[in-house]
Motif scaffolding. Structure first.
Motif, PDB file in Angstrom:
ATOM      1  N   MET A  94       0.861  -1.188   0.000  1.00 52.32           N
ATOM      2  CA  MET A  94       0.000   0.000   0.000  1.00 52.32           C
ATOM      3  C   MET A  94       0.890   1.228   0.000  1.00 52.32           C
ATOM      4  SD  MET A  94      -2.871  -0.917   2.813  1.00 52.32           S
ATOM      5  CE  MET A  94      -3.666   0.675   2.977  1.00 52.32           C
ATOM      6  N   SER A  95       0.587   2.187  -0.854  1.00 53.64           N
ATOM      7  CA  SER A  95       1.461   3.353  -0.885  1.00 53.64           C
ATOM      8  C   SER A  95       1.213   4.200   0.346  1.00 53.64           C
ATOM      9  CB  SER A  95       1.209   4.171  -2.150  1.00 53.64           C
ATOM     10  OG  SER A  95       0.127   5.021  -1.972  1.00 53.64           O
ATOM     11  N   GLY A  96       2.188   4.951   0.737  1.00 51.39           N
ATOM     12  CA  GLY A  96       2.046   5.801   1.906  1.00 51.39           C
ATOM     13  C   GLY A  96       2.528   5.084   3.143  1.00 51.39           C
ATOM     14  N   SER A  97       3.296   5.787   3.942  1.00 57.90           N
ATOM     15  CA  SER A  97       3.806   5.170   5.159  1.00 57.90           C
ATOM     16  C   SER A  97       2.747   5.265   6.242  1.00 57.90           C
ATOM     17  CB  SER A  97       5.065   5.925   5.589  1.00 57.90           C
ATOM     18  OG  SER A  97       5.218   5.841   6.980  1.00 57.90           O
ATOM     19  N   PRO A  98       2.673   4.246   7.126  1.00 59.07           N
ATOM     20  CA  PRO A  98       1.724   4.328   8.236  1.00 59.07           C
ATOM     21  C   PRO A  98       1.953   5.586   9.081  1.00 59.07           C
ATOM     22  CG  PRO A  98       2.698   2.150   8.111  1.00 59.07           C
ATOM     23  CD  PRO A  98       3.412   2.983   7.110  1.00 59.07           C
ATOM     24  N   ILE A  99       3.158   6.117   9.024  1.00 60.73           N
ATOM     25  CA  ILE A  99       3.448   7.310   9.819  1.00 60.73           C
ATOM     26  C   ILE A  99       2.664   8.516   9.284  1.00 60.73           C
ATOM     27  CG2 ILE A  99       5.301   8.897  10.519  1.00 60.73           C
ATOM     28  CD1 ILE A  99       7.105   6.429  10.623  1.00 60.73           C
ATOM     29  N   ASP A 100       2.395   8.520   7.967  1.00 61.52           N
ATOM     30  CA  ASP A 100       1.559   9.593   7.419  1.00 61.52           C
ATOM     31  C   ASP A 100       0.166   9.551   8.033  1.00 61.52           C
ATOM     32  OD1 ASP A 100       3.466  10.665   5.758  1.00 61.52           O
ATOM     33  OD2 ASP A 100       2.976   9.321   4.107  1.00 61.52           O
ATOM     34  N   ALA A 101      -0.340   8.329   8.254  1.00 63.85           N
ATOM     35  CA  ALA A 101      -1.658   8.192   8.876  1.00 63.85           C
ATOM     36  C   ALA A 101      -1.593   8.631  10.333  1.00 63.85           C
ATOM     37  CB  ALA A 101      -2.137   6.747   8.783  1.00 63.85           C
ATOM     38  N   LEU A 102      -0.495   8.286  11.006  1.00 69.33           N
ATOM     39  CA  LEU A 102      -0.337   8.662  12.411  1.00 69.33           C
ATOM     40  C   LEU A 102      -0.278  10.165  12.591  1.00 69.33           C
ATOM     41  CD1 LEU A 102       2.285   6.394  14.191  1.00 69.33           C
ATOM     42  CD2 LEU A 102      -0.082   6.760  14.815  1.00 69.33           C
ATOM     43  N   SER A 103       0.433  10.836  11.680  1.00 74.64           N
ATOM     44  CA  SER A 103       0.629  12.276  11.852  1.00 74.64           C
ATOM     45  C   SER A 103      -0.620  13.051  11.481  1.00 74.64           C
ATOM     46  CB  SER A 103       1.795  12.750  11.000  1.00 74.64           C
ATOM     47  OG  SER A 103       1.424  12.737   9.643  1.00 74.64           O
ATOM     48  N   GLY A 104      -1.550  12.423  10.755  1.00 73.73           N
ATOM     49  CA  GLY A 104      -2.794  13.101  10.404  1.00 73.73           C
ATOM     50  C   GLY A 104      -2.578  14.372   9.607  1.00 73.73           C
ATOM     51  N   GLY A 105      -1.520  14.429   8.799  1.00 68.61           N
ATOM     52  CA  GLY A 105      -1.308  15.590   7.955  1.00 68.61           C
ATOM     53  C   GLY A 105      -0.644  16.751   8.660  1.00 68.61           C
ATOM     54  N   LYS A 106      -0.395  16.575   9.943  1.00 64.98           N
ATOM     55  CA  LYS A 106       0.288  17.642  10.687  1.00 64.98           C
ATOM     56  C   LYS A 106       1.787  17.438  10.540  1.00 64.98           C
ATOM     57  CE  LYS A 106      -2.971  20.042  12.404  1.00 64.98           C
ATOM     58  NZ  LYS A 106      -3.063  21.465  12.494  1.00 64.98           N
ATOM     59  N   PRO A 107       2.556  18.511  10.689  1.00 61.60           N
ATOM     60  CA  PRO A 107       3.999  18.317  10.586  1.00 61.60           C
ATOM     61  C   PRO A 107       4.481  17.392  11.694  1.00 61.60           C
ATOM     62  CG  PRO A 107       3.487  20.526  11.368  1.00 61.60           C
ATOM     63  CD  PRO A 107       2.200  19.895  10.950  1.00 61.60           C
ATOM     64  N   ILE A 108       5.529  16.675  11.424  1.00 58.60           N
ATOM     65  CA  ILE A 108       6.069  15.761  12.427  1.00 58.60           C
ATOM     66  C   ILE A 108       7.574  15.838  12.283  1.00 58.60           C
ATOM     67  CG2 ILE A 108       5.538  13.871  10.837  1.00 58.60           C
ATOM     68  CD1 ILE A 108       5.259  12.059  13.266  1.00 58.60           C
ATOM     69  N   SER A 109       8.271  15.946  13.392  1.00 55.91           N
ATOM     70  CA  SER A 109       9.699  16.212  13.300  1.00 55.91           C
ATOM     71  C   SER A 109      10.418  15.015  12.715  1.00 55.91           C
ATOM     72  CB  SER A 109      10.260  16.612  14.663  1.00 55.91           C
ATOM     73  OG  SER A 109      10.937  15.530  15.230  1.00 55.91           O
ATOM     74  N   PRO A 110      11.421  15.257  11.843  1.00 54.03           N
ATOM     75  CA  PRO A 110      12.120  14.163  11.162  1.00 54.03           C
ATOM     76  C   PRO A 110      12.731  13.181  12.149  1.00 54.03           C
ATOM     77  CG  PRO A 110      12.971  16.314  10.460  1.00 54.03           C
ATOM     78  CD  PRO A 110      11.922  16.594  11.476  1.00 54.03           C
ATOM     79  N   ALA A 111      13.171  13.692  13.293  1.00 51.20           N
ATOM     80  CA  ALA A 111      13.786  12.802  14.276  1.00 51.20           C
ATOM     81  C   ALA A 111      12.752  11.820  14.829  1.00 51.20           C
ATOM     82  CB  ALA A 111      14.411  13.611  15.402  1.00 51.20           C
ATOM     83  N   VAL A 112      11.523  12.310  15.029  1.00 47.85           N
ATOM     84  CA  VAL A 112      10.465  11.432  15.530  1.00 47.85           C
ATOM     85  C   VAL A 112      10.102  10.403  14.465  1.00 47.85           C
ATOM     86  CG1 VAL A 112       8.064  11.353  16.244  1.00 47.85           C
ATOM     87  CG2 VAL A 112       9.569  13.105  17.177  1.00 47.85           C
TER      88      VAL A 112
END
Lengths: 551, 308
Positions: free
Chosen positions: B30-48
């Motif tokens: 499935m395209s898209g990382s699960p982290i994109d779903a976790l972040s809900g479109g909000k910015p998320i720090s690269p380290a996290v």
């Protein structure tokens, strides 16, 4: 099936406003506020969903976890129904230069387990949230604080998190009730952010064992968590140690977990659910007649836009600017709101939202949002005179798992097609995350639907994170030095009012460039059962649960 | 007999590996990382992002991720879901609910389907036969979700005979309405299968013999006709049990049942590979066991069938 999480996911779980109405002045100390207006022994059944993450302040970034967090926690400040900040645990937040803040907390405040709330609880919680190895989703909220760079540093190959410090140098505990915050640059709206979930305090035990705390938090808010039955319900009861302005007027809140709002609506109709926010799309036409005076439509701090990335060749330079204006003028927003959303949106007049302080509906340049097909065609022809349109199809990307997206994107592309005489169509993505993947990787081949729900009530929150050069949510890669300068000027302003004026000047620049095309402001729809009274929604569209009483 | 059972159980192994591998691969692709779903479109720090990626092995190639999953499966430690809860306990909460729902639906379709089918078959061409045939046609023609919403609205909202959705405990009483919806479609099939089968067997030689021997009508029907007519019905019910355990996504959604279907749907949306595959693995096991049970039932129903 519709999942609120997805359709609302563009917004971080917003902070529940506190409702201080004129008649509830008796707040602290007295349990029997405004007698006669309702039954305070009622436990309210409210619409909810399974929180996506453990209930930790810096890890809760979506609506269902957020509504629980905002009821069981109070931060330094909270927001009232109109979005104004009110001191909660803070006694005072002082600064002379908008960069160095001295924060005093009220003495004698307690966590729900009886332990005192100290300055250290705040500083430790913020350091915990910011440290990248703790993997807290809200960690970027601390990026303004001096020393954030060190706790979020990456390894040399840029692949792993390798913090060079465990705590942020900008935070310092002075005594039990005082701490200082040094930002890396002046930011006048920093105090406004402090009511957001990420800034809540945590007990020492919680920081030592976040896993256990995420399941059963010890907290500071009007309510405390009684039980959390995963995937089915979350029970909150009033916190006896709470002395703030959001004193509960009921005997508790039980959030029932739903996977679809449709199921919740059926429960509402049969009085099995007391409060529902977000009427499902299928019932938008009928909910007002179904519920009568038990229904509500209220604007909140959110908007919907179309992002046209600046990396698309056809949308660069002067021609690109004209094309964006043409597209903006070819969309009949009023018609879409009437026909598709059943009048539950409000036409956009700027890039922010009308419930915010400093909002203006008459910023110079906002004419570009008015529907005018002939003018649109003229603008499009002017653009073609500079560089001709290659006759490709103009697409608008959207995720089909959000209710109503397909309908309005189809309507908008049809209007664009008719007004400009070009090919236009929607480009569906099965899930929100697949759409975000292309957006984040800057792989869009056309426009994309977007929207913003405020984290905290501030004009800057709608501008800085979205259109500042290199900002976290600047999906379209917009960059304009003049706009950046205005933002900076606004942030270092002495007062919020002054700052807001400058932010609105910054919006004038946006109206010329149109990095996104504002469509409409969001309005929250909702209803309540025959069993409760006193339901109202806050600035962020979430019910003011603490004010609800039984009949 | 024993050899037959052992062989069937051994067959589970390749089926299990094949299906989990396939499902894991589908989720992985499935395209898209699960982290994109976790972040809900909000910015998320690269380290996290880096931290989460390492934590959930998202940076590993497909085979490595699948290997980790299989290893976890055999050490009975499926690890935490993205929400921080152990996957095993999420599944342990969802399965009993769906099992209750499936058993009730199965009971409804078996009891009512077979009874109505027998009566219709014995009175072919009569009013009852015509009525149930027409009714079952209507039920088969209506999609489940229409039936679900309709019953929910009429019984739950208008008449208020039952709660329109399932409460948090999801006990037997709550599940009646969704079980009826779930059972209705298969009820129609069971009814038609039984009826046809009865009609066929009524003219069989052994039935005529039994009647000629002077056996009572009920005994002829129950022992000679019904038992021999049940083989296709049992096959259908067995396959249906597997389907009911995993395929109730629509019905569970309508009635907000906190069961397997809902959990699976959510896990697919957020791209949680280990969760999806864990659930699917159990469904595969249920399916295989149900089919094995059906095969064993054949022998009991029809002594002519022998296992070697």
């Amino acid at each position: 099936m519709r999942f609120s999480r997805i359709s609302k996911a563009l917004g971080v779980a917003a902070v529940v406003a506190m409702g201080i109405t004129a008649c509830s002045g008796g707040g602290s100390g007295s349990t029997d506020t405004n007698a006669g207006s309702g039954n305070t022994s009622k436990v309210v059944n409210a619409y909810g969903g399974e929180p996506q993450n453990p209930l930790l302040p810096a890890n809760t970034n979506e609506v269902f976890g957020g509504r629980v967090m905002d009821m069981i926690y109070s931060g330094l400040v909270s927001y009232d129904a109109s979005g104004k900040t009110v001191n909660e645990l803070a006694d005072s937040i002082k600064t002379t230069d908008s960069q160095n803040y001295t924060i005093k907390i009220k003495p004698g405040e307690k966590f729900s387990d009886g332990s005192p709330v100290t300055a250290k609880n705040f500083v430790d919680a913020w350091n915990f949230g910011a440290l990248s190895t703790n993997a807290q989703l809200n960690s970027y909220f601390f990026e303004s604080i001096d020393g954030y760079k060190d706790v979020s540093a990456m390894s040399a190959d840029g692949k792993t998190a390798a913090p060079t410090a465990q705590t942020m140098s900008g935070l310092a505990v002075v005594d039990d009730t005082t701490f200082t915050v040094k930002l890396s640059q002046p930011e006048s709206d920093f105090p406004l952010r402090l009511g957001y979930t990420a800034f809540y305090p945590m007990t020492e035990a919680a920081i030592a064992d976040p896993k256990a705390s995420g399941e059963k938090p010890v907290s500071t808010g009007p309510y405390m968590l009684k039980t959390w039955t995963h995937n089915s319900s979350i029970e909150l009861v009033p916190n006896p140690n709470y002395t703030g302005p959001r004193k509960p007027k009921n005997a508790g809140i039980t959030f029932k977990v739903y996977t679809t709002a449709d199921a919740a609506y059926s429960d509402l109709l049969s009085n099995n659910l007391d409060v529902l926010d977000g009427i499902p799309a299928a019932s938008l036409k009928s909910f007002q007649s179904d519920l009568g005076d038990r229904s509500i439509i209220k604007p909140y701090a959110g908007n919907a836009t179309l992002t046209i990335p600046s990396y698309l060749p056809a949308f660069q330079g002067e021609a690109g600017k004209l094309r964006r204006q043409a597209i903006s003028k070819s969309i009949d927003r009023e018609l879409i709101i009437d026909k598709i959303f059943n009048k539950t949106k409000e036409i956009a007049k700027d890039f922010t939202a009308p419930v915010l302080e400093g909002y203006s509906d008459s910023i110079p340049g906002s004419d570009v949002l008015k529907f005018d097909a002939t003018a649109a065609k003229k603008l499009w022809d002017q653009a073609n005179a500079i560089t001709p349109w290659d006759d490709s199809t103009f697409t608008i990307a959207y995720n089909v798992d959000g209710a109503g997206n397909k309908e309005y994107v189809d309507a908008a592309t049809n209007e664009i097609k008719n007004a400009l005489g070009i090919k236009a169509e929607g480009k569906p993505y099965a899930t929100f995350k697949e759409l975000r993947n292309d957006v984040n990787k800057k792989q869009l081949t056309g426009a994309s639907r977007a929207g913003w729900q405020a984290d905290y009530p501030s004009l800057y929150n709608f501008l800085g994170p979205l259109y500042g050069t290199g900002a976290g949510s600047n999906d379209g890669d917009y960059s304009n030095p003049a706009f950046d300068a205005k933002l900076k000027e606004g942030l270092s302003a002495k007062s919020t009012d002054e700052g807001n004026k400058i932010f609105n000047q910054a919006q004038e620049i946006l109206f010329k460039d149109l990095p996104v095309i504002p469509l409409w402001y969001q309005e929250q729809t909702g209803g309540w059962s025959n069993n409760v009274t006193g339901v109202d929604f806050g600035w962020n569209g979430v019910p003011l649960y603490q004010n609800i009483t039984g009949k | 007999m024993l050899r037959f059972i052992i062989r069937r159980v051994l067959q589970v192994i390749p089926v299990f590996i094949g299906s989990t591998l396939l499902v894991y691969f589908l989720v992985f692709s499935m395209s898209g990382s699960p982290i994109d779903a976790l972040s809900g479109g909000k910015p998320i720090s690269p380290a996290v992002v880096a931290q989460l990626t390492a934590q959930y092995h998202l940076d590993q190639p497909f085979i490595a991720q699948y290997g980790i999953f299989i290893k976890n499966l055999f050490t009975f430690n499926l690890g935490p879901s993205f929400s921080g809860q152990p996957i095993a306990s999420i599944i342990a909460r969802a399965f009993p609910v769906t099992a209750r729902l499936a058993v009730m639906a199965l009971a409804i379709e078996a009891i009512f389907g077979v009874t109505a089918g027998v009566i219709a078959g014995l009175r072919k061409g009569k009013l009852f036969d015509g009525t149930v045939l027409l009714a079952s046609l209507v039920v088969i023609a209506i999609p489940t979700f229409v039936l679900g919403f309709l019953l929910q609205f009429v019984v739950g909202v208008k008449l208020e005979w039952a709660k329109p959705t399932v409460s948090s405990g999801a006990n037997w009483g709550d599940l009646i309405l969704p079980a009826v919806v779930l059972g209705l479609v298969s009820f129609a099939y069971v009814l038609r299968l039984t009826r046809t089968s009865i009609l066929e067997n009524m003219n069989a030689d052994y039935v005529r013999t039994a009647t000629a021997k002077g056996l009572s009508r009920p005994r002829v029907v129950m022992v000679h006709i019904l038992r021999n007519s049940l083989i296709p019905v049992v096959t259908f019910l067995g396959a249906d049990l597997g389907g009911l355990m995993g395929g109730a996504i629509v019905t569970e959604g309508i009635f907000n049942v906190p069961g397997v279907g809902n959990t699976l749907y959510r896990a697919v949306l957020s791209g949680e590979g280990p969760m999806v595959v864990s659930i699917v693995s159990i469904l595969v096991l249920v399916f295989v066991l149900a089919n094995l049970l059906v095969d064993l039932l054949y022998a009991w129903l029809d002594p002519r069938i022998r296992y070697a």
